[in-house]
Design an enzyme around this catalytic site. Structure first.
Site, PDB file in Angstrom:
ATOM      1  N   HIS A 139      15.176  -7.405   1.091  1.00  0.00           N
ATOM      2  CA  HIS A 139      14.406  -6.187   1.379  1.00  0.00           C
ATOM      3  C   HIS A 139      15.024  -5.447   2.564  1.00  0.00           C
ATOM      4  CE1 HIS A 139      10.558  -3.892   2.046  1.00  0.00           C
ATOM      5  NE2 HIS A 139      10.997  -3.928   3.297  1.00  0.00           N
ATOM      6  N   GLU A 140      15.334  -6.173   3.620  1.00  0.00           N
ATOM      7  CA  GLU A 140      15.919  -5.544   4.811  1.00  0.00           C
ATOM      8  C   GLU A 140      17.336  -5.049   4.542  1.00  0.00           C
ATOM      9  OE1 GLU A 140      13.952  -4.823   7.053  1.00  0.00           O
ATOM     10  OE2 GLU A 140      12.325  -6.187   6.525  1.00  0.00           O
ATOM     11  N   HIS A 143      17.069  -1.741   2.931  1.00  0.00           N
ATOM     12  CA  HIS A 143      16.793  -0.669   3.897  1.00  0.00           C
ATOM     13  C   HIS A 143      18.100  -0.164   4.503  1.00  0.00           C
ATOM     14  CE1 HIS A 143      12.528  -0.200   4.050  1.00  0.00           C
ATOM     15  NE2 HIS A 143      12.265  -1.426   4.462  1.00  0.00           N
ATOM     16  N   GLU A 221       9.367   1.693   1.559  1.00  0.00           N
ATOM     17  CA  GLU A 221       9.008   0.279   1.412  1.00  0.00           C
ATOM     18  C   GLU A 221       8.982  -0.121  -0.062  1.00  0.00           C
ATOM     19  OE1 GLU A 221       8.721  -2.020   3.774  1.00  0.00           O
ATOM     20  OE2 GLU A 221       9.325  -0.434   5.159  1.00  0.00           O
TER      21      GLU A 221
END
Length: 291
Positions: A139-140, A143, A221
């Site tokens: 997930h990071e 980003h 997100e």
């Protein structure tokens, strides 16, 4: 490329709105040009400086410890996992840090894709399985790969410019109307009207600006969740989000929490939340939204 196109289109839309509003004000064009330059400088400067200093600020805020050499198996796994995911996404391995916190959380920040930072809380490493932690890291990484930190800086700069510019245009218009309707042209009174009016309008427009930036934040997100699901599998990402529901309330400071995978939990004023609810994020993955 898409980020630049979005930035240009957004700027074009803002300019069109400015032009429409200004056509009714009868304020001299030269005043408008100077005010627009002033608003842009002040609107973007804070956001850009914060972005450039984001890694240093983030580490100081959470008292994070950068891992230069792994001291245990968990740290070695963390480095290996982030290295592998970074290669798959075509970016350089970010700086990796661990910080002490009871809540399960992690965040990414940095001004450049190839010079970013990923920090993970001890609460996450102690309470999540490797599969769940792998999904959080993915997930990071998404980003970073998506350039979300830069995008948010551009969005924040645009809305800041809009708030400053429109507030002062309306205040200047109100001040000029007041001076025209009075026989005595009291410059001190007009100045105070301008200052008070522009300050109040900045507060009001600032609230609406926050709604816009938080909307962008919530959507990034969803996309980061979807990107993680593509990278490591939907099952792992859903399991990670379900585990976050058991976490302590995030303790990270307000300047960090928007970057974290686990945001503040609240059923009140969702328009001002940087993260969608965990239930909505889980449902979006089940529905394959944003994928």
């Amino acid at each position: 490329m898409m980020r630049i196109i979005l930035f240009l289109l957004t700027n074009l839309a803002v300019v069109c709105v400015f032009g429409f509003i200004l056509s009714f004000t009868k304020i001299p064009p030269e005043s408008i040009s100077g005010l627009l330059i002033f608003s842009s400088i002040f609107g973007f400067s804070g956001s850009i400086i914060s972005l450039l200093m984001s890694k240093w600020i983030a580490l100081k805020s959470v008292n994070g410890q950068v891992i230069y050499q792994p001291s245990n198996n968990t740290e070695q796994w963390l480095i290996d996992t982030i290295n592998s995911q970074s290669k798959k996404m075509g970016i350089k391995t970010p700086t990796i840090a661990i910080y002490h916190a009871f809540d399960m959380n992690a965040f990414a920040t940095g001004a450049y894709k190839n010079s970013a930072l990923i920090a993970v809380s001890t609460g996450l490493l102690e309470n999540m399985s490797y599969d769940e932690a792998e999904a959080v890291l993915a997930h990071e990484i998404n980003h970073i790969s998506n350039g979300d930190m830069v995008t948010m800086t551009l969005v924040q700069g645009i809305v800041n410019t809009f708030v400053i510019f429109i507030s002062r245009i309306i205040a200047q218009f109100a001040s000029s109307i007041l001076s025209e309707n009075r026989e005595d042209n009291n410059s001190n009174r007009n100045t105070w009207v301008y200052i008070i009016c522009s300050t109040i309008l900045e507060l009001i427009f600032g609230i609406f600006a926050s709604i816009i930036t938080m909307w962008f934040s919530r959507h990034r997100e969803f996309y980061a969740d979807a990107g993680s699901a593509k990278l490591v599998g939907r099952k792992k990402m859903i399991s990670a989000l379900q585990k976050l529901k058991l976490s302590y309330e995030p303790q990270e400071k307000s300047n960090i929490i928007a970057f974290c995978i686990n945001g503040k939990h609240s059923s009140f004023l969702n328009l001002f939340m940087s993260h969608p609810s965990l239930d909505k994020r889980i449902q979006a993955l089940y529905n394959r939204d944003y994928m």
